[in-house]
Design a protein around this motif. Structure first.
Motif, PDB file in Angstrom:
ATOM      1  N   ARG A  17       0.856  -1.194   0.000  1.00 44.07           N
ATOM      2  CA  ARG A  17       0.000   0.000   0.000  1.00 44.07           C
ATOM      3  C   ARG A  17       0.882   1.231   0.000  1.00 44.07           C
ATOM      4  N   LEU A  18       0.376   2.311  -0.553  1.00 42.97           N
ATOM      5  CA  LEU A  18       1.096   3.573  -0.421  1.00 42.97           C
ATOM      6  C   LEU A  18       0.447   4.436   0.645  1.00 42.97           C
ATOM      7  N   TYR A  20       0.795   8.543   2.119  1.00 37.64           N
ATOM      8  CA  TYR A  20       1.091   9.812   1.463  1.00 37.64           C
ATOM      9  C   TYR A  20       1.373  10.867   2.514  1.00 37.64           C
ATOM     10  N   SER A  36       5.001   9.861  -1.733  1.00 43.42           N
ATOM     11  CA  SER A  36       4.413   8.550  -1.440  1.00 43.42           C
ATOM     12  C   SER A  36       5.448   7.683  -0.728  1.00 43.42           C
ATOM     13  N   VAL A  38       5.877   3.620   0.676  1.00 41.74           N
ATOM     14  CA  VAL A  38       5.276   2.285   0.578  1.00 41.74           C
ATOM     15  C   VAL A  38       5.217   1.597   1.946  1.00 41.74           C
ATOM     16  N   VAL A  70       4.701   0.819  -7.291  1.00 43.18           N
ATOM     17  CA  VAL A  70       4.670   2.082  -6.544  1.00 43.18           C
ATOM     18  C   VAL A  70       4.422   3.256  -7.494  1.00 43.18           C
ATOM     19  N   GLU A  73       0.803   3.129  -8.904  1.00 45.13           N
ATOM     20  CA  GLU A  73      -0.188   3.452  -7.880  1.00 45.13           C
ATOM     21  C   GLU A  73      -0.132   4.936  -7.517  1.00 45.13           C
ATOM     22  N   ALA A  74       1.068   5.490  -7.391  1.00 41.60           N
ATOM     23  CA  ALA A  74       1.213   6.915  -7.060  1.00 41.60           C
ATOM     24  C   ALA A  74       0.635   7.774  -8.183  1.00 41.60           C
ATOM     25  N   PRO A  95       7.005   9.819  -5.746  1.00 43.07           N
ATOM     26  CA  PRO A  95       7.425   8.491  -5.297  1.00 43.07           C
ATOM     27  C   PRO A  95       8.949   8.406  -5.137  1.00 43.07           C
TER      28      PRO A  95
END
Ligand code: G
Ligand code: G
Ligand code: MN
Ligand code: NA
Length: 262
Positions: A17-18, A20, A36, A38, A70, A73-74, A95
């Motif tokens: 999951r990220l 933030y 971001s 991880v 990553v 997703e970011a 990221p």
């Protein structure tokens, strides 16, 4: 080898999951960017911080597919926030990228494909790189120049902790310098005759001046109290990051924060 298998499984099972963390205007606290970070949501061990698996991911090479996840997703999340909250909600998503990823021959084409797939404009993406990641070789420099030419921004993370910051700045197409937390810790203290306190302020000030002269933006990292934010403002910083401004948080909390700012 054991952790390598675990990481592979976790990636396949979607356990990463990220979180933030906002980057804010020091003067007003307004969110202008996001880093971001991880995390591994392990089914039995709970939330595992990156310090416990990034080194193994780098050693096994799994950082390449993990880093691709990553990035995707970011970029996906940033594009969704921009669509929901508008172009003023956040200027940049940052990221972290490991040296090993920069050495992957497919890195530039992966970034290009992810931007196309997610619809995130290239100039909204800032790759956070450490000095040690960047230091090694001509090939990396070519990769970084290609990214720069695409409009992707590059940030030098943990600035000041590496071995050759100054020569690096000459060759490296950076847009942002992130002043390492070690120069922010204690910067608010005025202890006449304490060389450490004086040195921190002198370094922070000099880095801000240097960045200004080179046309780079700065972000001061690891701000834990208002006195540090005030001092950094006086030393020439406009942007900061740290627990005092906002802690790293899951995407849903970040979404609530944007909704509240609207
Ligand atoms: O909060 P924090 O524990 O998240 O992060 C610890 C370290 O892990 C930091 O040095 C950070 O740069 C690194 N890190 C966090 N997320 C990522 C990531 O997605 N990729 C890489 N390569 N490093 C990360
Ligand atoms: O290496 P990098 O700068 O990407 O690492 C950022 C790390 O610093 C993350 O682990 C993040 O959770 C952590 N962090 C962010 N703000 C603060 C802060 O104010 N204090 C401390 N101690 N850590 C912070
Ligand atoms: Mn970082
Ligand atoms: Na950082």
């Amino acid at each position: 080898a054991r952790i390598g298998g675990e990481l592979r499984r976790a990636l396949d099972e979607g356990e990463f999951r990220l979180h933030y963390q906002p980057i804010c205007l020091l003067r007003t606290g307004q969110v202008v960017g996001i880093e971001s970070l991880v995390r591994w949501e392990h089914p039995t061990r709970g939330l595992i911080p990156p310090s416990e698996f990034i080194p193994a991911a780098e050693a096994t090479g799994l950082i390449v597919p993990l880093g691709r996840f990553v990035l995707r997703e970011a970029c996906r999340q940033a594009a969704a926030w921009l669509a929901e909250f508008g172009p003023e909600s956040m200027q940049k998503i940052g990221p972290n990228v490991s040296a090993r990823q920069l050495h992957d021959p497919d890195f530039v084409s992966d970034v290009r494909a992810i931007l196309a797939e997610t619809g995130l404009p290239a100039d909204r993406l800032v790759l956070e790189l450490t000095e040690s990641a960047v230091l090694r070789g001509k090939q990396v420099l070519r990769t970084l120049n290609e990214l720069h030419d695409m409009g992707v921004r590059l940030a030098l993370d943990d600035f000041g902790t590496g071995e050759s910051s100054l020569s690096l700045l000459r060759a490296f197409p950076a847009s942002i310098i992130k002043l390492d937390k070690s120069f922010v810790d204690g910067i608010e203290l005025d202890e006449p005759g304490t060389p450490e306190a004086d040195a921190r302020q002198a370094v922070a000030h000099a880095v801000a001046q240097l960045a200004g002269a080179l046309g780079l933006d700065t972000v001061a990292e690891g701000i834990e109290c208002q006195e540090q934010a005030d001092r950094l403002l006086r030393l020439g910083y406009t942007l900061g990051q740290g627990y005092h401004l906002a802690r790293p948080m899951p995407a849903e909390r970040m979404t609530e924060m944007f909704a509240g700012q609207r």
